[in-house]
Write a protein that holds these residues in place. Structure first.
Motif, PDB file in Angstrom:
ATOM      1  N   MET A 102      25.775  42.028  31.521  1.00 50.41           N
ATOM      2  CA  MET A 102      26.860  42.706  30.828  1.00 50.41           C
ATOM      3  C   MET A 102      27.850  41.662  30.310  1.00 50.41           C
ATOM      4  O   MET A 102      28.185  40.719  31.003  1.00 50.41           O
ATOM      5  N   ASP A 103      28.317  41.837  29.094  1.00 51.31           N
ATOM      6  CA  ASP A 103      29.272  40.910  28.500  1.00 51.31           C
ATOM      7  C   ASP A 103      30.687  41.340  28.875  1.00 51.31           C
ATOM      8  O   ASP A 103      31.087  42.474  28.658  1.00 51.31           O
ATOM      9  N   TRP A 104      31.471  40.425  29.480  1.00 49.72           N
ATOM     10  CA  TRP A 104      32.816  40.745  29.954  1.00 49.72           C
ATOM     11  C   TRP A 104      33.813  40.658  28.825  1.00 49.72           C
ATOM     12  O   TRP A 104      33.623  39.877  27.884  1.00 49.72           O
ATOM     13  N   PRO A 105      34.880  41.466  28.882  1.00 49.27           N
ATOM     14  CA  PRO A 105      35.907  41.401  27.845  1.00 49.27           C
ATOM     15  C   PRO A 105      36.445  39.981  27.694  1.00 49.27           C
ATOM     16  O   PRO A 105      36.630  39.269  28.669  1.00 49.27           O
ATOM     17  N   ARG A 106      36.651  39.583  26.497  1.00 45.20           N
ATOM     18  CA  ARG A 106      37.205  38.271  26.206  1.00 45.20           C
ATOM     19  C   ARG A 106      38.612  38.458  25.653  1.00 45.20           C
ATOM     20  O   ARG A 106      38.911  39.471  25.038  1.00 45.20           O
ATOM     21  N   PRO A 107      39.463  37.478  25.854  1.00 42.30           N
ATOM     22  CA  PRO A 107      40.823  37.583  25.317  1.00 42.30           C
ATOM     23  C   PRO A 107      40.770  37.877  23.824  1.00 42.30           C
ATOM     24  O   PRO A 107      39.891  37.346  23.153  1.00 42.30           O
ATOM     25  N   PRO A 108      41.651  38.709  23.292  1.00 43.16           N
ATOM     26  CA  PRO A 108      42.837  39.253  23.927  1.00 43.16           C
ATOM     27  C   PRO A 108      42.608  40.556  24.685  1.00 43.16           C
ATOM     28  O   PRO A 108      43.554  41.127  25.201  1.00 43.16           O
ATOM     29  N   ALA A 109      41.365  41.056  24.774  1.00 39.48           N
ATOM     30  CA  ALA A 109      41.130  42.277  25.545  1.00 39.48           C
ATOM     31  C   ALA A 109      41.462  42.035  27.016  1.00 39.48           C
ATOM     32  O   ALA A 109      41.213  40.958  27.538  1.00 39.48           O
ATOM     33  N   ALA A 110      42.032  43.025  27.669  1.00 42.56           N
ATOM     34  CA  ALA A 110      42.402  42.881  29.074  1.00 42.56           C
ATOM     35  C   ALA A 110      41.508  43.766  29.936  1.00 42.56           C
ATOM     36  O   ALA A 110      41.237  44.915  29.604  1.00 42.56           O
ATOM     37  N   LEU A 111      41.068  43.204  31.039  1.00 43.61           N
ATOM     38  CA  LEU A 111      40.225  43.917  31.980  1.00 43.61           C
ATOM     39  C   LEU A 111      41.105  44.753  32.908  1.00 43.61           C
ATOM     40  O   LEU A 111      42.049  44.219  33.498  1.00 43.61           O
ATOM     41  N   ARG A 131      38.611  46.944  37.833  1.00 42.26           N
ATOM     42  CA  ARG A 131      37.269  46.404  37.551  1.00 42.26           C
ATOM     43  C   ARG A 131      37.151  44.920  37.895  1.00 42.26           C
ATOM     44  O   ARG A 131      36.146  44.290  37.577  1.00 42.26           O
ATOM     45  N   LEU A 132      38.146  44.349  38.563  1.00 38.42           N
ATOM     46  CA  LEU A 132      38.104  42.916  38.874  1.00 38.42           C
ATOM     47  C   LEU A 132      37.003  42.539  39.855  1.00 38.42           C
ATOM     48  O   LEU A 132      36.675  41.364  39.982  1.00 38.42           O
ATOM     49  N   ASP A 133      36.408  43.520  40.505  1.00 40.52           N
ATOM     50  CA  ASP A 133      35.300  43.218  41.414  1.00 40.52           C
ATOM     51  C   ASP A 133      33.969  43.071  40.673  1.00 40.52           C
ATOM     52  O   ASP A 133      32.984  42.646  41.248  1.00 40.52           O
ATOM     53  N   GLU A 134      33.936  43.366  39.368  1.00 44.89           N
ATOM     54  CA  GLU A 134      32.698  43.348  38.598  1.00 44.89           C
ATOM     55  C   GLU A 134      32.313  41.988  38.028  1.00 44.89           C
ATOM     56  O   GLU A 134      31.153  41.616  38.094  1.00 44.89           O
ATOM     57  N   PRO A 135      33.235  41.221  37.442  1.00 46.10           N
ATOM     58  CA  PRO A 135      32.815  39.941  36.849  1.00 46.10           C
ATOM     59  C   PRO A 135      32.359  38.958  37.927  1.00 46.10           C
ATOM     60  O   PRO A 135      32.799  39.029  39.080  1.00 46.10           O
ATOM     61  N   PRO A 136      31.481  38.038  37.545  1.00 45.70           N
ATOM     62  CA  PRO A 136      31.034  37.038  38.509  1.00 45.70           C
ATOM     63  C   PRO A 136      32.134  36.038  38.843  1.00 45.70           C
ATOM     64  O   PRO A 136      33.079  35.850  38.067  1.00 45.70           O
ATOM     65  N   VAL A 173      40.398  39.004  45.641  1.00 49.30           N
ATOM     66  CA  VAL A 173      40.160  38.524  44.278  1.00 49.30           C
ATOM     67  C   VAL A 173      41.464  37.992  43.697  1.00 49.30           C
ATOM     68  O   VAL A 173      42.502  38.659  43.785  1.00 49.30           O
ATOM     69  N   HIS A 174      41.397  36.794  43.125  1.00 51.93           N
ATOM     70  CA  HIS A 174      42.549  36.187  42.457  1.00 51.93           C
ATOM     71  C   HIS A 174      42.151  35.800  41.047  1.00 51.93           C
ATOM     72  O   HIS A 174      40.993  35.486  40.788  1.00 51.93           O
ATOM     73  N   VAL A 175      43.138  35.791  40.159  1.00 50.93           N
ATOM     74  CA  VAL A 175      42.968  35.197  38.843  1.00 50.93           C
ATOM     75  C   VAL A 175      43.788  33.913  38.862  1.00 50.93           C
ATOM     76  O   VAL A 175      44.999  33.950  39.071  1.00 50.93           O
ATOM     77  N   VAL A 176      43.111  32.785  38.682  1.00 53.23           N
ATOM     78  CA  VAL A 176      43.792  31.490  38.655  1.00 53.23           C
ATOM     79  C   VAL A 176      44.216  31.263  37.206  1.00 53.23           C
ATOM     80  O   VAL A 176      43.382  31.039  36.323  1.00 53.23           O
ATOM     81  N   ALA A 177      45.516  31.339  36.966  1.00 50.11           N
ATOM     82  CA  ALA A 177      46.071  31.371  35.607  1.00 50.11           C
ATOM     83  C   ALA A 177      45.821  30.079  34.838  1.00 50.11           C
ATOM     84  O   ALA A 177      45.978  28.980  35.363  1.00 50.11           O
ATOM     85  N   GLU A 178      45.441  30.260  33.567  1.00 45.29           N
ATOM     86  CA  GLU A 178      45.330  29.169  32.609  1.00 45.29           C
ATOM     87  C   GLU A 178      46.336  29.358  31.469  1.00 45.29           C
ATOM     88  O   GLU A 178      46.815  28.402  30.908  1.00 45.29           O
ATOM     89  N   ARG A 179      46.577  30.623  31.135  1.00 43.48           N
ATOM     90  CA  ARG A 179      47.509  30.967  30.051  1.00 43.48           C
ATOM     91  C   ARG A 179      48.277  32.213  30.475  1.00 43.48           C
ATOM     92  O   ARG A 179      47.699  33.165  30.997  1.00 43.48           O
TER      93      ARG A 179
END
Length: 113
Positions: A1-10, A14-19, A89-95
């Motif tokens: 499955m292709d995950w949303p890419r910026p600027p789309a927000a997940l 659903r944060l448990d779904e992406p690898p 689950v964490h998102v390690v910020a880049e932007r």
């Protein structure tokens, strides 16, 4: 499955779904800002959307680059890498983007409220 890419927000629910390590974008209201003295300059944000919460880790270098948004933003969009540790689950910020101006549309009669 292709995950949303910026600027789309997940949606946070659903944060448990992406690898692990996937680049994701989340957006939400800032409910918590923490800067523990023992965290060596790391800031932890909690964002909330209608599906749940997202835990965001902001390293010192990223904080310096996006300081204004981290300090003053009420509604943020964060792009970063997904990290899973001990079931959390964490998102390690880049932007980090302050999109608080979108909140003003909620009370704007022209917007259809």
């Amino acid at each position: 499955m292709d995950w949303p890419r910026p600027p789309a927000a997940l949606p946070h629910g659903r944060l448990d779904e992406p690898p692990e390590g996937a680049r994701v974008t989340v957006a939400g209201l800032v409910t918590v800002r923490q800067r523990p003295g023992t965290a060596k300059g790391v800031i932890f944000l909690t964002l909330e959307d209608e599906t749940g919460v997202a835990n965001v880790v902001v390293w010192a270098k990223v904080y310096e680059r996006f300081r204004r948004a981290v300090i003053g933003g009420r509604l943020l969009r964060v792009t970063g890498r997904l990290q899973r540790e001990a079931g959390v689950v964490h998102v390690v910020a880049e932007r980090i983007e302050d999109i608080s101006d979108l909140l003003d549309r909620l009370v704007d009669p022209e917007f259809g409220a």
